[in-house]
Design a protein around this motif. Sequence first.
Motif, PDB file in Angstrom:
ATOM      1  N   LYS A 163      -8.127  32.089  -6.243  1.00 56.40           N
ATOM      2  CA  LYS A 163      -7.550  33.329  -6.658  1.00 56.40           C
ATOM      3  C   LYS A 163      -6.080  33.263  -6.937  1.00 56.40           C
ATOM      4  CE  LYS A 163      -7.523  38.194  -5.745  1.00 56.40           C
ATOM      5  NZ  LYS A 163      -7.773  39.555  -4.781  1.00 56.40           N
ATOM      6  N   ALA A 164      -5.179  32.776  -6.017  1.00 60.54           N
ATOM      7  CA  ALA A 164      -3.805  32.724  -6.145  1.00 60.54           C
ATOM      8  C   ALA A 164      -3.394  31.691  -7.508  1.00 60.54           C
ATOM      9  CB  ALA A 164      -3.472  31.965  -5.016  1.00 60.54           C
ATOM     10  N   ALA A 165      -4.138  30.704  -7.748  1.00 57.34           N
ATOM     11  CA  ALA A 165      -3.829  29.968  -8.867  1.00 57.34           C
ATOM     12  C   ALA A 165      -4.047  30.802 -10.037  1.00 57.34           C
ATOM     13  CB  ALA A 165      -4.522  28.649  -8.928  1.00 57.34           C
ATOM     14  N   LEU A 166      -5.290  31.364  -9.894  1.00 56.26           N
ATOM     15  CA  LEU A 166      -5.733  32.306 -11.332  1.00 56.26           C
ATOM     16  C   LEU A 166      -4.523  33.468 -11.750  1.00 56.26           C
ATOM     17  CD1 LEU A 166      -9.348  32.555 -10.860  1.00 56.26           C
ATOM     18  CD2 LEU A 166      -8.292  31.156 -12.520  1.00 56.26           C
ATOM     19  N   GLU A 167      -3.956  34.094 -10.452  1.00 62.17           N
ATOM     20  CA  GLU A 167      -3.150  35.074 -10.503  1.00 62.17           C
ATOM     21  C   GLU A 167      -1.670  34.471 -11.036  1.00 62.17           C
ATOM     22  OE1 GLU A 167      -2.945  36.253  -6.319  1.00 62.17           O
ATOM     23  OE2 GLU A 167      -4.678  38.082  -6.863  1.00 62.17           O
ATOM     24  N   LYS A 168      -1.634  33.456 -10.692  1.00 59.66           N
ATOM     25  CA  LYS A 168      -0.344  32.556 -11.241  1.00 59.66           C
ATOM     26  C   LYS A 168      -0.305  32.032 -12.691  1.00 59.66           C
ATOM     27  CE  LYS A 168       3.283  29.305  -9.645  1.00 59.66           C
ATOM     28  NZ  LYS A 168       3.447  28.479  -8.502  1.00 59.66           N
ATOM     29  N   TYR A 169      -1.395  31.312 -12.998  1.00 58.74           N
ATOM     30  CA  TYR A 169      -1.290  30.739 -14.203  1.00 58.74           C
ATOM     31  C   TYR A 169      -2.263  31.129 -15.428  1.00 58.74           C
ATOM     32  CZ  TYR A 169       0.458  27.109 -11.196  1.00 58.74           C
ATOM     33  OH  TYR A 169       1.368  26.268 -10.604  1.00 58.74           O
ATOM     34  N   LEU A 170      -3.245  32.094 -15.076  1.00 60.67           N
ATOM     35  CA  LEU A 170      -4.049  32.661 -15.938  1.00 60.67           C
ATOM     36  C   LEU A 170      -3.477  33.742 -17.003  1.00 60.67           C
ATOM     37  CD1 LEU A 170      -7.157  32.580 -16.857  1.00 60.67           C
ATOM     38  CD2 LEU A 170      -7.651  34.559 -15.458  1.00 60.67           C
ATOM     39  N   THR A 171      -3.368  33.722 -18.039  1.00 59.61           N
ATOM     40  CA  THR A 171      -2.505  34.369 -19.115  1.00 59.61           C
ATOM     41  C   THR A 171      -3.521  36.037 -19.040  1.00 59.61           C
ATOM     42  OG1 THR A 171      -1.950  32.528 -20.586  1.00 59.61           O
ATOM     43  CG2 THR A 171      -1.915  34.829 -21.392  1.00 59.61           C
TER      44      THR A 171
END
Length: 127
Positions: free
Chosen positions: A71-79
């Motif tokens: 979740k944290a990575a998706l929040e950070k990197y997902l356009t």
Amino acid sequence: PALRKPAGVQMSGQANAAKFAIAGAAGAALLIATPAFAADRDAGEKIFTANCAACHAGGRNSVVAERTLEKAALEKYLTGGYAEKSVIYQVTNGKNSMPAFGGRLSDDDIANVATYVLYESEEGWDE
């Protein structure tokens, strides 16, 4: 509780209207209270396993290690941020080293994968 007429008694138009109004309100309450899932998570898991797990097994990323499906990575990197529409967009169109699946998977398949990815990112990926 539904309105019931005693045997041999005719209901007035008003009573019928009340009966249908109560039934309609109860049905509307069920629609509001019941969460709607956009897609089928179990189908998404199967599609993910067949098409995505080579690079994203267990929610990891074998190409760019910090860009996992946590979740944290998706929040950070997902356009577009952490949202189903953002996952659908990226799976459909690809990004950087990730290929586009828009021509290979149906819209329903992609929506199912998005539902699965978001569910797993919330619950924690199984290894």
